[in-house]
Motif scaffolding. Structure first.
Motif, mmCIF file in Angstrom:
data_model
loop_
_atom_site.group_PDB
_atom_site.id
_atom_site.type_symbol
_atom_site.label_atom_id
_atom_site.label_comp_id
_atom_site.label_asym_id
_atom_site.label_seq_id
_atom_site.Cartn_x
_atom_site.Cartn_y
_atom_site.Cartn_z
ATOM 1 N N ASN A 139 0.842 -1.200 0.000
ATOM 2 C CA ASN A 139 0.000 0.000 0.000
ATOM 3 C C ASN A 139 0.877 1.250 0.000
ATOM 4 O O ASN A 139 1.537 1.533 0.990
ATOM 5 C CB ASN A 139 -0.893 0.017 1.249
ATOM 6 C CG ASN A 139 -1.990 -1.022 1.184
ATOM 7 O OD1 ASN A 139 -2.603 -1.223 0.133
ATOM 8 N ND2 ASN A 139 -2.235 -1.706 2.288
ATOM 9 N N PHE A 167 -5.586 0.790 6.303
ATOM 10 C CA PHE A 167 -6.072 0.516 7.659
ATOM 11 C C PHE A 167 -5.033 -0.145 8.566
ATOM 12 O O PHE A 167 -5.055 0.064 9.769
ATOM 13 C CB PHE A 167 -7.372 -0.314 7.620
ATOM 14 C CG PHE A 167 -7.162 -1.791 7.451
ATOM 15 C CD1 PHE A 167 -6.975 -2.340 6.205
ATOM 16 C CD2 PHE A 167 -7.145 -2.627 8.554
ATOM 17 C CE1 PHE A 167 -6.764 -3.693 6.040
ATOM 18 C CE2 PHE A 167 -6.934 -3.987 8.410
ATOM 19 C CZ PHE A 167 -6.743 -4.528 7.141
ATOM 20 N N SER A 177 -6.505 3.976 -0.310
ATOM 21 C CA SER A 177 -7.079 3.059 0.666
ATOM 22 C C SER A 177 -8.528 2.766 0.303
ATOM 23 O O SER A 177 -9.276 3.660 -0.088
ATOM 24 C CB SER A 177 -7.012 3.654 2.065
ATOM 25 O OG SER A 177 -7.702 2.819 2.962
ATOM 26 N N ASN A 233 -6.968 -5.585 -10.136
ATOM 27 C CA ASN A 233 -7.688 -5.959 -8.915
ATOM 28 C C ASN A 233 -8.741 -4.882 -8.657
ATOM 29 O O ASN A 233 -8.418 -3.780 -8.247
ATOM 30 C CB ASN A 233 -6.699 -6.050 -7.747
ATOM 31 C CG ASN A 233 -7.391 -6.368 -6.436
ATOM 32 O OD1 ASN A 233 -8.546 -6.802 -6.416
ATOM 33 N ND2 ASN A 233 -6.692 -6.158 -5.337
ATOM 34 N N VAL A 245 -11.879 -3.784 -6.549
ATOM 35 C CA VAL A 245 -12.657 -4.061 -5.333
ATOM 36 C C VAL A 245 -14.144 -3.747 -5.508
ATOM 37 O O VAL A 245 -14.926 -3.943 -4.577
ATOM 38 C CB VAL A 245 -12.109 -3.336 -4.075
ATOM 39 C CG1 VAL A 245 -10.705 -3.781 -3.756
ATOM 40 C CG2 VAL A 245 -12.220 -1.827 -4.200
ATOM 41 N N ILE A 275 -9.351 -9.443 -11.054
ATOM 42 C CA ILE A 275 -9.922 -9.937 -9.793
ATOM 43 C C ILE A 275 -11.219 -9.194 -9.550
ATOM 44 O O ILE A 275 -11.232 -7.963 -9.460
ATOM 45 C CB ILE A 275 -8.924 -9.743 -8.631
ATOM 46 C CG1 ILE A 275 -7.643 -10.526 -8.904
ATOM 47 C CG2 ILE A 275 -9.561 -10.182 -7.301
ATOM 48 C CD1 ILE A 275 -6.445 -10.052 -8.099
ATOM 49 N N MET A 298 -14.005 -8.535 -7.036
ATOM 50 C CA MET A 298 -14.296 -8.667 -5.604
ATOM 51 C C MET A 298 -15.714 -8.237 -5.282
ATOM 52 O O MET A 298 -16.202 -7.227 -5.818
ATOM 53 C CB MET A 298 -13.301 -7.825 -4.787
ATOM 54 C CG MET A 298 -13.279 -8.201 -3.321
ATOM 55 S SD MET A 298 -12.421 -6.968 -2.299
ATOM 56 C CE MET A 298 -13.749 -5.798 -2.046
ATOM 57 N N ILE A 310 -13.567 -10.063 1.856
ATOM 58 C CA ILE A 310 -13.639 -10.147 3.326
ATOM 59 C C ILE A 310 -13.565 -8.726 3.910
ATOM 60 O O ILE A 310 -12.646 -7.957 3.583
ATOM 61 C CB ILE A 310 -12.480 -11.029 3.875
ATOM 62 C CG1 ILE A 310 -12.526 -12.433 3.244
ATOM 63 C CG2 ILE A 310 -12.515 -11.086 5.402
ATOM 64 C CD1 ILE A 310 -13.827 -13.187 3.414
ATOM 65 N N LEU A 335 -9.924 -15.982 -4.670
ATOM 66 C CA LEU A 335 -8.910 -15.263 -3.894
ATOM 67 C C LEU A 335 -9.540 -14.843 -2.563
ATOM 68 O O LEU A 335 -10.705 -14.448 -2.531
ATOM 69 C CB LEU A 335 -8.450 -14.033 -4.679
ATOM 70 C CG LEU A 335 -7.360 -13.146 -4.069
ATOM 71 C CD1 LEU A 335 -6.538 -12.483 -5.185
ATOM 72 C CD2 LEU A 335 -7.891 -12.064 -3.150
ATOM 73 N N LYS A 385 -7.806 -8.115 9.121
ATOM 74 C CA LYS A 385 -9.102 -7.428 9.023
ATOM 75 C C LYS A 385 -9.890 -7.452 10.328
ATOM 76 O O LYS A 385 -9.616 -8.222 11.242
ATOM 77 C CB LYS A 385 -9.884 -7.968 7.823
ATOM 78 C CG LYS A 385 -9.270 -7.405 6.532
ATOM 79 C CD LYS A 385 -10.032 -7.698 5.302
ATOM 80 C CE LYS A 385 -9.342 -6.982 4.116
ATOM 81 N NZ LYS A 385 -9.767 -7.517 2.850
ATOM 82 N N ARG A 417 -4.284 -13.135 -0.268
ATOM 83 C CA ARG A 417 -3.733 -11.766 -0.275
ATOM 84 C C ARG A 417 -3.357 -11.395 1.159
ATOM 85 O O ARG A 417 -4.196 -11.367 2.036
ATOM 86 C CB ARG A 417 -4.804 -10.811 -0.822
ATOM 87 C CG ARG A 417 -4.372 -9.362 -0.900
ATOM 88 C CD ARG A 417 -5.525 -8.496 -1.413
ATOM 89 N NE ARG A 417 -5.136 -7.108 -1.574
ATOM 90 C CZ ARG A 417 -5.100 -6.205 -0.595
ATOM 91 N NH1 ARG A 417 -5.446 -6.552 0.639
ATOM 92 N NH2 ARG A 417 -4.731 -4.966 -0.833
HETATM 93 N N1 HH2 Z 1 -8.692 -5.868 0.729
HETATM 94 C C1 HH2 Z 1 -8.196 -4.616 0.768
HETATM 95 C C2 HH2 Z 1 -7.803 -3.965 -0.408
HETATM 96 N N2 HH2 Z 1 -7.898 -4.577 -1.605
HETATM 97 N N3 HH2 Z 1 -8.474 -6.477 -2.882
HETATM 98 C C3 HH2 Z 1 -8.988 -7.721 -2.957
HETATM 99 N N4 HH2 Z 1 -9.094 -8.332 -4.133
HETATM 100 N N5 HH2 Z 1 -9.392 -8.401 -1.818
HETATM 101 C C4 HH2 Z 1 -9.313 -7.841 -0.593
HETATM 102 O O1 HH2 Z 1 -9.729 -8.504 0.396
HETATM 103 C C5 HH2 Z 1 -8.800 -6.509 -0.475
HETATM 104 C C6 HH2 Z 1 -8.383 -5.846 -1.666
HETATM 105 C C7 HH2 Z 1 -8.068 -3.931 2.079
HETATM 106 O O2 HH2 Z 1 -6.813 -4.176 2.652
HETATM 107 P P1 HH2 Z 1 -5.575 -3.179 2.556
HETATM 108 O O3 HH2 Z 1 -5.106 -3.061 1.137
HETATM 109 O O4 HH2 Z 1 -4.529 -3.562 3.509
HETATM 110 O O5 HH2 Z 1 -6.163 -1.819 3.099
HETATM 111 P P2 HH2 Z 1 -6.525 -0.460 2.402
HETATM 112 O O6 HH2 Z 1 -7.582 -0.732 1.392
HETATM 113 O O7 HH2 Z 1 -6.982 0.385 3.558
HETATM 114 O O8 HH2 Z 1 -5.294 0.077 1.735
#
Ligand code: HH2
Length: 287
Positions: free
Chosen positions: A37, A43, A76, A131, A133, A154, A156, A199, A226, A232, A266
């Motif tokens: 990140n 987070f 984020s 990817n 989300v 991906i 999600m 998730i 995935l 989390k 991941r």
């Molecule tokens: N979770 C986060 C971000 N991207 N992508 C996929 N495919 N699956 C996930 O579960 C997923 C994701 C959240 O985690 P993180 O990247 O650590 O946090 P932030 O979104 O706050 O940067």
């Protein structure tokens, strides 16, 4: 019946030579995707890798620890932590000193973004996986881009807010069916899609646990799954701990996810996850 796609390594129309994810999935072991990140506010590691030199050190470290894929994001996406929306120019500005250099390290890079413009920039800079989300449902440009560039995407599951009254597995399956319709209409090859129950996104902590417990139901789509449970919030609901002390819970969730059919995990904690998955596989092989 949907074909088995990438999970079986049969990447018809997109050979494993041109699709690094298909090649990795054909290895027949769970893959580990390391999270990077490049944000001030993620987070669990917000700010830790905002500096490009530190981000690249972390990328090198994750590859040395056994990451198969790097997932790089510069905005984020945390749903309940008040993430600040990032304009697309700023997102690209954060990625510029990191993503092209990370690509040179040799592991496939996926771009974690909600914006097709950012994904397009990242693909041009050498990323090879998208990817999203929002599962292709927030901006239709994402499906068009994935189709044009014939890259794995991906998809999600996500919702604006959690609804505790929802039957979460039926909701996720309905969402995936819609994403697959959008993908097909845009011309995304079915075998280029990976599904992710998301998730912690638009789910109560209990629904996140259900999504891992009943992950096997999503195998009916015939696509690789995935799971990203790393650090989390649902972990702390079961066993209270701040994000940087959720490694045990993350590993337990990921081992169970693989047992229930996940092909890609991941995680922020690559070395520990690789070790846990290897040990789980060694035990399972002797059952
Ligand atoms: N979770 C986060 C971000 N991207 N992508 C996929 N495919 N699956 C996930 O579960 C997923 C994701 C959240 O985690 P993180 O990247 O650590 O946090 P932030 O979104 O706050 O940067």
């Amino acid at each position: 019946m949907i074909d088995a796609g990438l999970s079986a390594g049969c990447a018809s129309g997109n050979t494993s030579a041109s699709n690094p994810l298909a090649r990795l999935l054909a290895l027949g072991r769970p893959l580990v995707m390391g999270v990077l990140n490049v944000t001030p506010d993620s987070f669990s590691d917000g700010g830790e890798f905002f500096d490009p030199a530190r981000a690249l050190d972390q990328a090198r470290r994750m590859i040395a620890e056994g990451a198969d894929i790097l997932d790089i994001g510069a905005e984020s996406t945390r749903p309940y932590g008040g993430a600040v929306p990032v304009p697309l120019e700023e997102e690209i500005r954060r990625l510029e000193p990191v993503l092209p250099a990370a690509v040179k390290l040799g592991a496939p890079v996926s771009i974690d973004t909600m914006k097709p413009e950012v994904a397009g920039w990242a693909l041009a800079a050498g990323a090879s996986i998208i990817n999203d989300v929002w599962g292709l449902q927030r901006d239709r440009g994402m499906a068009r881009l994935a189709a044009e560039r014939t890259v794995p995407v991906i998809v999600m599951h996500n919702r604006e807010s959690a609804d505790p009254s929802l039957a979460i597995m039926a909701e996720i399956a309905k969402f995936f069916a819609r994403s697959l319709e959008i993908a097909e209409a845009a011309g995304v090859a079915h075998q280029n899609i990976v599904l992710d129950p998301g998730i912690g996104f638009g789910k109560t902590p209990e629904q996140s646990v259900i999504a891992i417990a009943r992950l096997g139901e999503l195998k009916s789509f015939g696509l690789p799954l995935l799971v990203g449970a790393s650090r989390k919030r649902f972990i702390a609901k079961v066993s209270p701990a701040p994000p940087d002390q959720r490694l045990g819970g993350s590993i337990a969730a990921h081992v169970m996810a693989v047992a229930n059919g996940a092909s890609i995990i991941r995680t922020h904690d690559v070395a520990e996850t690789v070790q846990a998955l290897r040990i789980a596989a060694a035990i399972r092989d002797l059952q």
